[in-house]
Scaffold this motif. Structure first.
Motif, mmCIF file in Angstrom:
data_model
loop_
_atom_site.group_PDB
_atom_site.id
_atom_site.type_symbol
_atom_site.label_atom_id
_atom_site.label_comp_id
_atom_site.label_asym_id
_atom_site.label_seq_id
_atom_site.Cartn_x
_atom_site.Cartn_y
_atom_site.Cartn_z
ATOM 1 N N VAL A 262 0.460 -1.596 0.498
ATOM 2 C CA VAL A 262 0.812 -0.200 0.219
ATOM 3 C C VAL A 262 1.366 0.921 -0.214
ATOM 4 C CG1 VAL A 262 -1.654 1.268 1.425
ATOM 5 C CG2 VAL A 262 -1.912 -1.275 1.333
ATOM 6 N N THR A 263 2.092 0.900 0.552
ATOM 7 C CA THR A 263 3.197 2.094 1.017
ATOM 8 C C THR A 263 3.601 2.808 -0.310
ATOM 9 O OG1 THR A 263 4.257 1.123 2.160
ATOM 10 C CG2 THR A 263 3.057 2.146 2.919
ATOM 11 N N SER A 264 4.373 1.362 -0.870
ATOM 12 C CA SER A 264 5.034 1.655 -2.124
ATOM 13 C C SER A 264 3.520 1.886 -3.163
ATOM 14 C CB SER A 264 5.284 0.167 -2.419
ATOM 15 O OG SER A 264 3.834 -0.207 -3.022
ATOM 16 N N LEU A 265 2.677 2.333 -3.026
ATOM 17 C CA LEU A 265 2.102 2.703 -4.145
ATOM 18 C C LEU A 265 0.803 3.757 -4.083
ATOM 19 C CD1 LEU A 265 -0.611 -0.173 -4.520
ATOM 20 C CD2 LEU A 265 0.534 0.751 -7.157
ATOM 21 N N ILE A 266 1.214 4.235 -2.917
ATOM 22 C CA ILE A 266 1.267 6.142 -2.413
ATOM 23 C C ILE A 266 2.232 6.603 -2.477
ATOM 24 C CG2 ILE A 266 0.618 7.628 -0.581
ATOM 25 C CD1 ILE A 266 -1.098 5.025 0.528
ATOM 26 N N SER A 267 3.533 6.001 -2.746
ATOM 27 C CA SER A 267 4.506 6.908 -2.804
ATOM 28 C C SER A 267 5.071 7.003 -4.475
ATOM 29 C CB SER A 267 6.171 5.875 -1.886
ATOM 30 O OG SER A 267 7.093 6.401 -2.654
ATOM 31 N N VAL A 268 4.344 6.288 -5.273
ATOM 32 C CA VAL A 268 5.275 6.386 -6.430
ATOM 33 C C VAL A 268 4.055 8.117 -7.315
ATOM 34 C CG1 VAL A 268 4.578 5.524 -8.679
ATOM 35 C CG2 VAL A 268 5.965 4.231 -7.134
ATOM 36 N N LEU A 269 3.044 7.957 -6.612
ATOM 37 C CA LEU A 269 2.591 8.665 -6.691
ATOM 38 C C LEU A 269 2.474 9.967 -5.955
ATOM 39 C CD1 LEU A 269 -1.514 7.231 -6.279
ATOM 40 C CD2 LEU A 269 -0.575 7.853 -8.581
ATOM 41 N N VAL A 270 3.047 10.402 -5.004
ATOM 42 C CA VAL A 270 3.034 11.190 -4.193
ATOM 43 C C VAL A 270 4.833 12.099 -5.203
ATOM 44 C CG1 VAL A 270 3.856 12.601 -2.138
ATOM 45 C CG2 VAL A 270 2.276 10.844 -2.112
ATOM 46 N N THR A 271 5.843 10.696 -4.896
ATOM 47 C CA THR A 271 7.190 10.770 -5.250
ATOM 48 C C THR A 271 6.405 11.605 -7.170
ATOM 49 O OG1 THR A 271 7.616 9.316 -4.403
ATOM 50 C CG2 THR A 271 8.438 10.334 -6.300
ATOM 51 N N SER A 272 5.840 11.283 -7.564
ATOM 52 C CA SER A 272 5.836 11.291 -9.432
ATOM 53 C C SER A 272 5.469 13.292 -8.688
ATOM 54 C CB SER A 272 4.470 11.230 -9.613
ATOM 55 O OG SER A 272 5.068 9.739 -10.086
ATOM 56 N N TRP A 273 3.980 13.516 -8.004
ATOM 57 C CA TRP A 273 3.529 14.782 -8.341
ATOM 58 C C TRP A 273 5.183 15.889 -7.293
ATOM 59 C CZ3 TRP A 273 3.141 17.812 -3.277
ATOM 60 C CH2 TRP A 273 2.891 19.392 -3.378
ATOM 61 N N MET A 274 5.664 14.544 -6.766
ATOM 62 C CA MET A 274 6.866 15.926 -5.844
ATOM 63 C C MET A 274 7.272 16.780 -6.678
ATOM 64 S SD MET A 274 7.258 14.888 -1.738
ATOM 65 C CE MET A 274 8.300 13.350 -2.654
ATOM 66 N N VAL A 275 8.225 15.629 -7.937
ATOM 67 C CA VAL A 275 9.114 15.850 -9.079
ATOM 68 C C VAL A 275 8.506 16.733 -10.211
ATOM 69 C CG1 VAL A 275 9.576 14.800 -11.587
ATOM 70 C CG2 VAL A 275 9.831 13.684 -9.062
ATOM 71 N N THR A 276 6.881 16.766 -10.533
ATOM 72 C CA THR A 276 5.856 17.764 -11.482
ATOM 73 C C THR A 276 6.414 19.638 -10.982
ATOM 74 O OG1 THR A 276 3.897 16.882 -10.537
ATOM 75 C CG2 THR A 276 4.982 15.353 -12.792
ATOM 76 N N LYS A 277 6.539 18.947 -9.423
ATOM 77 C CA LYS A 277 6.673 20.445 -9.308
ATOM 78 C C LYS A 277 7.992 20.777 -8.405
ATOM 79 C CE LYS A 277 2.373 21.098 -8.687
ATOM 80 N NZ LYS A 277 1.707 22.110 -8.925
ATOM 81 N N GLY A 278 8.289 20.302 -8.710
ATOM 82 C CA GLY A 278 10.169 20.581 -9.581
ATOM 83 C C GLY A 278 11.154 19.962 -8.182
ATOM 84 N N LEU A 279 10.952 18.790 -7.933
ATOM 85 C CA LEU A 279 12.179 18.246 -7.362
ATOM 86 C C LEU A 279 12.481 17.727 -7.707
ATOM 87 C CD1 LEU A 279 12.189 17.241 -4.336
ATOM 88 C CD2 LEU A 279 11.126 15.523 -4.161
ATOM 89 N N ARG A 280 14.604 17.946 -7.416
ATOM 90 C CA ARG A 280 14.784 17.323 -8.230
ATOM 91 C C ARG A 280 14.958 15.651 -8.028
ATOM 92 N NH1 ARG A 280 20.832 20.376 -8.692
ATOM 93 N NH2 ARG A 280 21.556 19.095 -9.481
ATOM 94 N N GLU A 281 15.093 14.785 -9.672
ATOM 95 C CA GLU A 281 15.361 13.563 -9.037
ATOM 96 C C GLU A 281 16.441 12.994 -9.224
ATOM 97 O OE1 GLU A 281 14.868 15.387 -12.006
ATOM 98 O OE2 GLU A 281 12.806 14.932 -13.519
ATOM 99 N N SER A 282 17.531 13.480 -8.633
ATOM 100 C CA SER A 282 18.598 12.973 -8.051
ATOM 101 C C SER A 282 19.225 13.088 -6.491
ATOM 102 C CB SER A 282 19.727 14.106 -8.494
ATOM 103 O OG SER A 282 19.473 15.312 -8.584
ATOM 104 N N THR A 283 17.872 14.176 -6.054
ATOM 105 C CA THR A 283 17.660 14.021 -4.347
ATOM 106 C C THR A 283 16.922 13.397 -4.001
ATOM 107 O OG1 THR A 283 17.164 16.775 -4.470
ATOM 108 C CG2 THR A 283 16.810 15.388 -2.393
ATOM 109 N N VAL A 284 15.879 12.300 -4.510
ATOM 110 C CA VAL A 284 14.829 11.736 -4.234
ATOM 111 C C VAL A 284 15.831 10.159 -4.296
ATOM 112 C CG1 VAL A 284 13.086 9.927 -5.004
ATOM 113 C CG2 VAL A 284 12.848 12.329 -5.621
#
Length: 411
Positions: A262-284
């Protein structure tokens, strides 16, 4: 005439993510029906035969990684998508109708090749179609694979409750893939490198002459190696958390896997949203394995079953949050005309990881005795450290390229 750049690829995107959802089911379904498949292959209740066939999928994937990316980059995404769909259909039908283990083993190899073609065709096609949303497109592939793995147990329960044979699941998989394969002949696919390139004969000539002139750096090597580190951590966890839960006194350790999923599914969605908002992939890529490493140390030093539920949630979020997909996005961005080859390079490291780390974990289990699950936590922590080091190399090179104004490594 309408510009190719404005072409609508929504129908192709639907086929792409449906294919990855089915891919998630493919990766888990044989494990769910081990006894039935063993009996179908004339092996009685010998489920070891099914495990042997499952290893063939990994072997097929490793071998195919050497050529699927090249085929996709050279002949286009459409042809590779068609091949992947029909090979997945052959895998589903082969698993079900194989008269013996040898035929099933061959079908397993075809499944591994199909998976490699899927990664080389579908993922680059979305990056080519939506170049400004490259990371989001690749993260969504992870989401749909995880979604397929998540819904499969519910499908199995529904079939069993309705007294429907397990064969229906395999037949449906095969038929859906045949339909997708046929549709691929008619679906629009972007040009290799994206529709924004190769708009005139002069540009075509210039692009063609530029092909093959690429630069390999420590950054690209680090990104390719992330195919190993980014998946090894969560794979080791999913394969060994049940034994750890039993060692720590949990009465129902299977709940750990549910929390993780469950948390892995939520994580992908949240991470996707954060990346679209400018979070650098290398930071993740730096932060996520660091948190996963801390979680593993907590599980090692604090012998408490209840704490493992928190650890499972952290592992689902920070170890399985689409790290490999972000590495694919970054590496593909450095080689826009060789996206599929870049994807296959990471896929090769991933295939080696899928085979190698489990062998090491099995060796630790064989020699570690009752304390083996805790020793595996330390092994997994070491892989987290490797992932962090690789990500730091990527970040350092990114900063250097930014200062020099270098966006790609193609000349």
């Amino acid at each position: 005439m309408m510009s190719a750049k404005k072409r609508n690829y929504m129908s192709t995107a639907i086929a792409v993510y449906l294919s990855f959802l089915l891919c998630g089911i493919d990766m888990s379904i044989t494990a769910q029906y081990k006894t039935q498949l063993a009996q179908a292959w004339g092996q009685g209740n010998n489920i070891a035969a099914v495990l042997t066939v499952n290893s063939a999928v990994g072997i097929g994937g490793i071998v195919a990684s050497f050529f699927t990316g090249i085929i996709s980059d050279h002949f286009g995404r459409k042809s590779s998508a068609i091949i992947s769909s029909f090979l997945w259909a052959a895998f589903a039908f082969g698993m079900l109708y194989a008269p013996n283990v040898s035929v099933a083993y061959f079908a397993g190899i075809l499944g591994g090749i199909a998976n490699s073609f899927t990664n080389a065709a579908w993922t680059p096609s979305m990056m080519d179609a939506y170049p400004d949303k490259r990371s989001l497109m690749t993260l969504l592939t992870k989401f749909f694979v995880s979604l397929g793995q998540f819904i499969l147990p519910f499908i199995i329960v529904a079939l069993a409750a309705s007294h429907i044979s397990f064969a229906v699941a395999f037949n449906l998989l095969g038929l859906i893939y045949v339909v997708i394969g046929i549709l691929c002949f008619f679906l629009p696919f972007p040009k290799v490198g994206g529709d924004q390139v190769q708009n005139s004969n002069d540009n075509k000539t210039e692009k063609k002459s530029a092909k093959g002139k690429i630069k390999i750096t420590s950054e690209t090597i680090a990104l390719a190696l992330m195919g190993f580190s980014s998946t090894a951590v969560f794979m080791i966890w999913t394969q060994t958390n049940q034994e750890l839960g039993k060692l720590y006194g949990l009465s129902n350790p299977a709940l750990l896997q549910s929390i993780y999923a469950v948390t892995s599914l939520i994580s992908v969605l949240v991470t996707s949203w954060m990346v679209t908002k400018g979070l650098r992939e290398s930071t993740v890529l730096i932060v996520y394995p660091a948190v996963a490493g801390v979680a593993l140390l907590l599980a090692y030093f604090i012998h408490n079953g209840t704490l493992l539920f928190l650890v499972a949630a952290l592992m689902g979020w920070f170890a399985a949050g689409g790290l490999m997909q972000l590495a694919v996005s970054l590496l593909s961005g450095l080689y826009p005309d060789y996206k599929a080859t870049a994807t296959s390079a990471i896929g090769l490291a991933n295939g080696i990881s899928n085979w190698g780390v489990i062998q090491i974990a099995a060796l630790i289990t064989a020699n570690g005795g009752i304390n083996a699950p805790r020793e595996i936590l330390l092994f997994n922590f070491a892989i987290c450290i490797i992932g962090i080091v690789l990500a730091l190399v990527v970040r350092h090179n990114q900063n250097k390229r930014a200062k020099a104004g270098i966006e790609t490594l193609e000349k």
